[in-house]
Design an enzyme around this catalytic site. Structure first.
Site, PDB file in Angstrom:
ATOM      1  N   LYS A  57       0.877  -1.261   0.032  1.00 14.33           N
ATOM      2  CA  LYS A  57       0.016   0.047   0.113  1.00 14.33           C
ATOM      3  C   LYS A  57       0.878   1.576  -0.070  1.00 14.33           C
ATOM      4  CE  LYS A  57      -3.309  -0.777  -0.483  1.00 14.33           C
ATOM      5  NZ  LYS A  57      -3.669  -1.242  -1.902  1.00 14.33           N
ATOM      6  N   THR A  60       3.599   0.439  -4.640  1.00 20.25           N
ATOM      7  CA  THR A  60       4.723  -0.468  -5.032  1.00 20.25           C
ATOM      8  C   THR A  60       4.216  -1.045  -6.303  1.00 20.25           C
ATOM      9  OG1 THR A  60       3.466  -2.535  -3.916  1.00 20.25           O
ATOM     10  CG2 THR A  60       5.281  -1.602  -2.900  1.00 20.25           C
ATOM     11  N   TYR A 240     -12.017   7.191  -2.411  1.00 22.41           N
ATOM     12  CA  TYR A 240     -12.524   7.101  -0.869  1.00 22.41           C
ATOM     13  C   TYR A 240     -12.576   8.158  -0.025  1.00 22.41           C
ATOM     14  CZ  TYR A 240      -7.643   5.418   0.242  1.00 22.41           C
ATOM     15  OH  TYR A 240      -6.241   5.228   0.109  1.00 22.41           O
TER      16      TYR A 240
END
Ligand code: A3P
Length: 285
Positions: A57, A60, A240
């Protein structure tokens, strides 16, 4: 000369040497005796020159895809199970052995200039991974991305939600480059320049030309012809709501001690401090 049958002999052996129950694969080319008994068709050039170790997260996948654009850099082949990650040093795949691992890499066309690599984001938080990777790839360069742990935790939370599902800076065994994950997100071309320098890879690849900011994705993406872009999939750079202030304050406090530790360690190692870490500790003090 008398000996036990094979299975009982093995049981006896592991009883005497319990530590050897788990294999530790060494690089066959680093020991002449091993190399001599190795198949002539095999080559240690089929092993990565550098590893991107995560953590998860932090960007990567973006880094993996940007690296793969470079003409001299070659990623591992995709896995049908774990997609762009091989996850060799971190889990049960390790028991499958070196041949299994090497099959994920092409034989490089030019050993001295081709940079094979793989990215497995869970190497970062797998305790045995450094020992295993150091045994097989003692000369590999290591890249890790760091972002504010509060943001990483929140991104992970969103990841878990998306999956309907109810991270250690280890010692380097060669050299470690720390990528500021906030910078990777906001100015990837600049970060990729630093990585090319760190790896010593040629030719220079111009990421300022190769990448473009995609307004609707809200992230940097690969620039294609005719104003089109190729961005990462829906699961990377999710939409989000922003973290609430309440959560931000709680997580800042929660990670404060670890952030202070990290600051001390980076200073000790003479590593530059990620901007987010300065900001975080500055705001908290
Ligand atoms: P979010 O989806 O929470 O925003 P990983 O690939 O290591 O799992 O990391 C995923 C994160 O990479 C995304 O988390 C996003 O913030 C970050 N990221 C950085 N650069 C990106 C890019 N160019 N495109 C998409 N996501 C990127």
């Amino acid at each position: 000369l008398q000996t036990l049958p094979p299975v009982r002999l093995a049981q006896k052996y592991f009883q005497i040497f319990p530590d050897e129950r788990d294999p530790l694969w060494q690089n066959p080319c680093h020991d002449k005796r091993h190399k001599d008994i190795w198949s002539k068709e095999k080559t240690c050039d089929r092993l990565p020159k550098f590893l991107v170790i995560g953590p998860q997260k932090t960007g990567t996948t973006a880094l993996h895809s940007f690296l793969a654009l470079h003409p001299a850099i070659t990623s591992s082949f995709p896995s049908p199970v774990t997609f762009e990650e091989v996850q060799f040093f971190s889990g049960p795949n390790y028991q499958r052995g070196i041949d299994w691992y090497m099959d994920f890499f092409p034989v490089p066309s030019n050993v001295s200039t081709d940079f094979l690599f793989e990215k497995s984001a869970n190497y970062f938080d797998t305790e045995v991974a450094p020992k295993r990777a150091a045994a097989l790839l003692p000369r590999a360069k290591i890249i890790s991305i760091l972002i504010n742990p509060a943001d990483r935790a929140y991104s992970w939370y969103q990841h878990q939600r998306a999956h309907q599902d109810p991270v250690a800076l280890n010692y380097t065994f060669h050299e470690l480059l720390i990528v500021d994950g906030v910078q990777l997100r906001s100015s990837p071309a600049q970060v990729m320049d630093g990585i090319q320098k760190f790896l010593g890879v040629t030719p220079y690849y111009n990421y300022t030309q190769a990448l473009t900011f995609d307004e609707s994705k809200g992230f940097w993406c690969q620039k294609l012809e005719a104003g089109r872009t190729r961005c990462l999939g829906k699961s990377k750079g999710r939409k989000y709501p922003e973290m609430s202030l309440e959560s931000r304050v709680f997580l800042s406090e929660y990670y404060r001690e670890q952030n202070v530790e990290l600051l001390r360690m980076l200073k000790r190692l003479g590593q530059p401090l990620p901007i987010w870490l300065r900001d975080e500790l500055h705001n908290a003090s």
